[in-house]
Write an enzyme that holds these catalytic residues in place. Structure first.
Site, PDB file in Angstrom:
ATOM      1  CB  SER A  87      -0.951  -0.043   1.196  1.00 45.28           C
ATOM      2  OG  SER A  87      -1.983   0.892   1.068  1.00 45.28           O
ATOM      3  CG  ASP A 135      -6.836  -3.291  -2.962  1.00 50.73           C
ATOM      4  OD1 ASP A 135      -7.486  -2.473  -2.281  1.00 50.73           O
ATOM      5  OD2 ASP A 135      -5.600  -3.412  -2.884  1.00 50.73           O
ATOM      6  CG  HIS A 186      -5.606  -2.641   0.587  1.00 50.53           C
ATOM      7  ND1 HIS A 186      -4.843  -2.306  -0.509  1.00 50.53           N
ATOM      8  CD2 HIS A 186      -5.096  -1.923   1.630  1.00 50.53           C
ATOM      9  CE1 HIS A 186      -3.923  -1.417  -0.161  1.00 50.53           C
ATOM     10  NE2 HIS A 186      -4.055  -1.175   1.128  1.00 50.53           N
TER      11      HIS A 186
END
Length: 273
Positions: free
Chosen positions: A95, A224, A253
């Site tokens: 991320s 995600d 995610h």
């Protein structure tokens, strides 16, 4: 606990497990190095030296008022690499951490970095604009900032549901993962998590991706809900010179369950090539 001192004097926590070629893990927002514990143990068990740091303002690192920006995050990572005198490094970033390792590698890592793995990563850029019409509207990130200020404790519990895909019909919800997401989020400083929203959403990593000269594995779940694949990995793969795109059907995610197991195998295989 081990710390390094950043260029501005900030104290940055890190942990190091195992011995061998170094693999540095960079965590997502609003978490800490502990989010990578399973992968760190896996790599250490496979003969690597697994290292992870808490981004400034997060976890056990100093809660600085300034420096909560992507360039400083990358510079802090450079300080860690220099302090530990590391070479032949593999980088793994999730991320926001995916953006951090890409920027570090492009601007500081020449001659030190050998491979990169990004997972659910924010590059090339998340926010919608005339140049990026498929991106996420700025209002979504304004809502995140408002929720962080209003009641971040409740917000971390709510955010954990789409983060791990627990809001999908039939999902096996883990209260433990929700609690862990909340725990790590509450360790982070308010100003740091607030400032970081602009950094993960508005930073443009296009040139960083184009400047990478080493192999990169771009891993992403196709469900995600936090960093949609169509506006991240699907674009990033076209910007890098030596990239491999790995898509995980149905994966969220957050890294957990069967997705975590498959990702771990793929990281080990990629680093061993």
């Amino acid at each position: 606990m081990p710390f390094i001192t950043a260029a501005d004097g900030a104290q940055i926590f890190y942990k190091k497990w195992g011995s061998g070629r170094p693999v540095i893990f960079s965590h997502g927002w609003p978490l800490s190095a502990d989010a990578w514990d399973v992968e760190m143990k896996l790599l250490a068990d496979h003969g690597y030296c697994a290292i992870a740091h808490d981004r400034r303002g997060h976890g056990r690192s100093e809660q600085t008022w300034t420096g909560n920006d992507m360039d400083t995050y990358a510079a802090d990572l450079a300080g860690l690499v220099d302090a530990l005198d590391l070479t032949d490094i593999s980088l793994v970033g999730h991320s926001t951490g995916g953006g951090e390792v890409v920027r570090y590698a492009a601007r500081h890592g020449q001659g030190r970095v050998s491979k990169i793995v990004t997972v659910g990563a924010v590059p090339p850029i998340m926010v919608r604009s005339e140049r990026n019409p498929e991106g996420t509207p700025i209002e979504a990130f304004d809502d995140i900032r408002a929720n962080v200020l209003a009641d971040r404790s409740a917000f971390w519990q709510d955010l954990a549901l789409p983060f791990y895909g627990f809001n999908r019909e039939g999902a096996a919800v883990s209260k433990g993962l929700i609690d862990e997401f909340w725990r790590l989020g509450m360790q982070a400083g308010l100003s740091a998590v607030y400032d970081c929203v602009a950094q993960f959403s508005e930073t443009d990593f296009t040139e960083d991706l184009q400047n990478l000269q080493v192999p990169i594995l771009i891993a992403h779940g196709d469900d995600d809900q936090i960093v949609p694949i169509h506006d991240s990995a699907a674009k990033a793969i076209d910007l890098v010179k030596h990239g491999t795109l790995r898509i995980y059907p149905g994966a969220s995610h957050g890294i957990h369950g069967a997705y975590q197991a498959a990702l771990g195998r793929d990281i080990v295989e990629f680093l061993g090539e």
